[in-house]
Structures are given as C-alpha cells and as structure tokens.
Scaffold this motif. Structure first.
Motif, mmCIF file in Angstrom:
data_model
loop_
_atom_site.group_PDB
_atom_site.id
_atom_site.type_symbol
_atom_site.label_atom_id
_atom_site.label_comp_id
_atom_site.label_asym_id
_atom_site.label_seq_id
_atom_site.Cartn_x
_atom_site.Cartn_y
_atom_site.Cartn_z
ATOM 1 N N PRO A 221 -74.818 -57.486 28.199
ATOM 2 C CA PRO A 221 -76.122 -56.819 28.258
ATOM 3 C C PRO A 221 -76.077 -55.719 29.321
ATOM 4 N N LEU A 222 -76.357 -54.483 28.938
ATOM 5 C CA LEU A 222 -76.212 -53.347 29.865
ATOM 6 C C LEU A 222 -77.426 -52.430 29.738
ATOM 7 N N VAL B 59 -67.901 -50.115 35.305
ATOM 8 C CA VAL B 59 -69.299 -50.259 34.885
ATOM 9 C C VAL B 59 -69.604 -51.716 34.525
ATOM 10 N N LEU B 60 -68.709 -52.338 33.760
ATOM 11 C CA LEU B 60 -68.949 -53.729 33.345
ATOM 12 C C LEU B 60 -69.059 -54.652 34.552
ATOM 13 N N ARG B 61 -68.127 -54.487 35.485
ATOM 14 C CA ARG B 61 -68.080 -55.400 36.635
ATOM 15 C C ARG B 61 -69.188 -55.099 37.645
ATOM 16 N N GLY B 62 -69.741 -53.858 37.569
ATOM 17 C CA GLY B 62 -70.791 -53.475 38.520
ATOM 18 C C GLY B 62 -71.932 -54.484 38.474
ATOM 19 N N ASP B 63 -72.304 -54.912 37.280
ATOM 20 C CA ASP B 63 -73.418 -55.859 37.122
ATOM 21 C C ASP B 63 -72.969 -57.299 37.274
ATOM 22 N N ASP B 64 -71.733 -57.555 36.806
ATOM 23 C CA ASP B 64 -71.303 -58.943 36.729
ATOM 24 C C ASP B 64 -69.769 -58.996 36.823
ATOM 25 N N PRO B 65 -69.260 -59.365 38.009
ATOM 26 C CA PRO B 65 -67.808 -59.304 38.238
ATOM 27 C C PRO B 65 -66.999 -60.208 37.313
#
Ligand code: SER
Length: 390
Positions: free
Chosen positions: A255-256, A300-306
């Motif tokens: 979810p982004l 970008v993906l890890r920015g929200d959720d490592p």
C-alpha cells in the motif's frame, strides 16, 4: 478506446496511405552507437534517415519501445514514464511535412474522434541559421488550428550530432473548461503534447554546423501511453489500460501513496523491460541505469516499511510486462535478477551504515567525504544522502 485498438487504428491508417509496418525492436541501439538506450522511434532508423535505402521502401510505420532517463525526476507526475512505447511514421525522402501534419490531423480528429477545437500546434519560428517553417504554419492556419511559434522547443535532434530539423508538435487541451482559453502550450501545461512531426532535413556536424541531409525526411512520434490516457479520459498515464494490472495488483502487497505507487510502477515495469532486453545490473552504462531504477524502487518501498522486498512482486506483473513488450525472456530469470540486485543493495546498505557510524562521518558531509565514500567504500552519493536522511 483500448490501447490495442489505438495501435491498430494508427497502423492501419498509415498502411492505407502506403506505409509498411516495421517491427519495433529492442531498447539497445546497434553496437557503435553513442547512446545507451533507444530514446525515440527514429533511433533504429538513423542510417535510413541518412540515406541508406530501406528494404521496405520509403513510407514506414511502427511501434517502438523507448527509454528516457532525462525524465527520471519527473516520473510520478501525470505524463512522464521511463520506458514507454512510441507509435511512429517515416517518410524517407518521400512526402513532405505538410502532408504528414495533414494526415496526423485527419487521424486525430476522424480516426480517434478528437474535437478539432481542442488542438493547438507549435511550429518552428526560425533562427539565425534556418528560416521559419512556413509550410507547417500555413497548413495549421488552413485547418483552423491555433499555432504558437517557438525556436528551441521546435527543433528536434537525437543528440549533439546527427540528423535533426524543425518540428511541429500537436497538443491537446486537457483543462477543465470545454473551450481552451487563449493560452499557449509553452505557457500552460494543461496543453499536453501528443504528436511530434520532425522535418528531418539536416545533419549537425561535430563543429556544430548544419548541412542538408541527402534527402528530406519526416519523422513522427506519438507516445502510446499518453494518447491512451487522453483518449480514455484519464488524468494520468498511470490510469490508462496499460497500467491496469499494476494498479490493481500492486497495492495488495505494497500500500503506497499515489506518487510512490506511480514511481514503483514505472521503475519496476521499466526494469523488467530492460532486463527482458538482456541488460544486467552493473556500475556503468545501461546496467547502471537498471541498478538505479531498482534502488529507487527499494528506497521508496522501504521508506514506509523496512520489511518490504521484491520477493513480493507478483509474478503476473512480470509476465504481463514481458508479453506487452513482446519479449521472450523467462519471467523466472527476471525475478532472479531483481532479487540478486536487492541482496546486493542490502549488503551495500549494511556496509554504508557501518562506515557512516564512524566518528569521522558523524558531522555534516562535504564533497570530499562523499567522494571518498564513493571511491573507497563503493557508496554512491545518492545512497549516502538517503542513509543520512533516514
Ligand atoms: N523523433 C521525434 C520525437 O521523439 C519524433 O518521433 O519526438
């Protein structure tokens, strides 16, 4: 209109006017070419634009995959993509630019049903070396399409040297109002460029001078995703049918927010196509472009959720993309390349964190530090800055 129907309508319209379809080819230019990737439909045709006879004759049409890294920072807005497909037509010393624009106008208004009142054109106004493109200007005036004259914006080249010439671009109004206001494409970005017609009559030499090409060509290009978005009444390329599986499936595992979703869709789709054309990640050239695409996705993906990782990239999206771009690569190979690259990136991040925790790097980093980190520890500037920001 579905994108396959758009392609069919375009190709058949030009076949009825004597064009032969050529097969759009790989993103990799022929050996010896200076650019890393094919950036435009004309690119594989350069020798023919320069005078070599084409085996299929002097009127050509095709759909070519292209990659532009110049637009990388704009990805996420409504119109820019890294890999995209370009519909194109060519007159190799056959009909002139006026004829090309007239057919273009006919296809847009009758074939695709675009209201002529929503069109605007731009035309080369002339500079010290080349006169104004009077014949394009007259054609648009006869068709009642408003024209803006410009200089730099209406000169097209594929690089500092090689075939080039004045162009005429066709824009479509996308603003809220049904009737476009009195504004021009260069001052109002609600005008979206759909089709560029280049009167490719010159060659630029190493010393900057222009010489006439052996023959007067016309090269046109129209971005498929952009046209599909406009004809399907969508406000961004990411909402046209070509991105449908991406938008439907990707928010499941990841979810982004909208801008991040667009970037991840664009970069991953582009990475799949680049791998499909045989490129593998590396520290130079094409491989480095691929590496940057994958790393930007991971950041970008890890920015929200490592805990997020490419292992969750749905197979269906890899297969759909390879099919769409008519590529033979095995989807499993593509996944393996992406996962290997992710592991390499993770090792690099780990090393980066260790190095940056040393007392020497705790304060603000200067240019010299960034240079040292890159040269000695293989930590690219972008990565160091993102580690510091995070
Ligand atoms: N070469 C021109 C462009 O890329 C027209 O195809 O815009």
């Amino acid at each position: 209109m579905h994108s396959d129907q758009i392609v069919r309508t375009f190709v058949e319209y030009f076949e009825e006017r004597g064009h032969r379809r050529i097969t759009g080819s790989t993103l990799l230019p022929p050996p010896g070419d200076r650019v890393l990737f094919t950036t435009s439909g004309m690119h594989p045709l350069t020798p023919y634009l320069e005078g070599r006879p084409h085996p299929l004759g002097s009127r050509l049409v095709n759909l070519q995959r292209c990659l532009r890294t110049t637009d990388l920072d704009e990805v996420g807005d409504d119109t820019h993509l890294t890999v995209f497909e370009m519909l194109g037509t060519w007159s190799l010393g056959d009909y002139d630019g006026r004829q090309s624009l007239d057919w273009g106008y006919g296809l847009l208004t009758e074939g695709f049903g675009i209201d002529p009142g929503l069109l605007h054109a731009t035309v080369f106004g002339g500079d010290g070396l080349t006169g104004p493109d009077v014949s394009s200007l007259e054609l648009w005036q006869e068709r009642g399409v408003p024209v803006e004259l410009t200089v730099e914006d209406n000169w097209w080249s594929n690089g500092p040297t090689g075939p080039c010439g004045p162009d005429s671009e066709i824009f479509l109004w996308t603003g809220e109002t049904d009737t476009p206001p009195q504004s021009t494409p260069t001052t109002d970005d609600r005008w979206v460029e759909v089709w560029n017609h280049v009167m490719m009559r010159h060659r630029r030499l190493e010393d900057g001078t222009l010489v006439p090409l052996g023959r007067r060509n016309v090269d046109t290009g129209l971005g498929l995703e952009r046209l599909a978005c406009l004809l399907q009444g969508r406000s961004s390329v990411f909402e046209c049918d070509l991105f449908e599986p991406w938008r439907r499936i990707l928010p499941g595992p990841w979810p982004l927010d909208e801008r991040s979703l667009r970037l991840v869709c664009d970069h991953l789709r582009s990475a799949v196509v680049v791998i499909g054309d045989g490129v593998r990640p590396s520290n130079t050239g094409r491989g480095y472009v691929l590496r940057r695409l994958v790393r930007r996705v991971l950041t970008v993906l890890r920015g929200d959720d490592p805990s997020r990782g490419l292992v969750d990239l749905p197979d269906e999206l890899v297969r759909h993309t390879l099919d769409r771009f008519r590529q033979q690569e095995d989807p499993e190979t593509v996944r393996r390349v992406l996962l290997d690259e992710e592991r390499r990136f993770d090792r690099l991040l780990e090393r980066g964190r260790q190095v940056l925790s040393r007392p020497r790097f705790r304060g603000p980093l200067g240019e010299e530090d960034l240079h040292y980190l890159h040269e000695t520890h293989g930590l690219p500037r972008e990565l160091v800055l993102s580690l510091r920001a995070g």
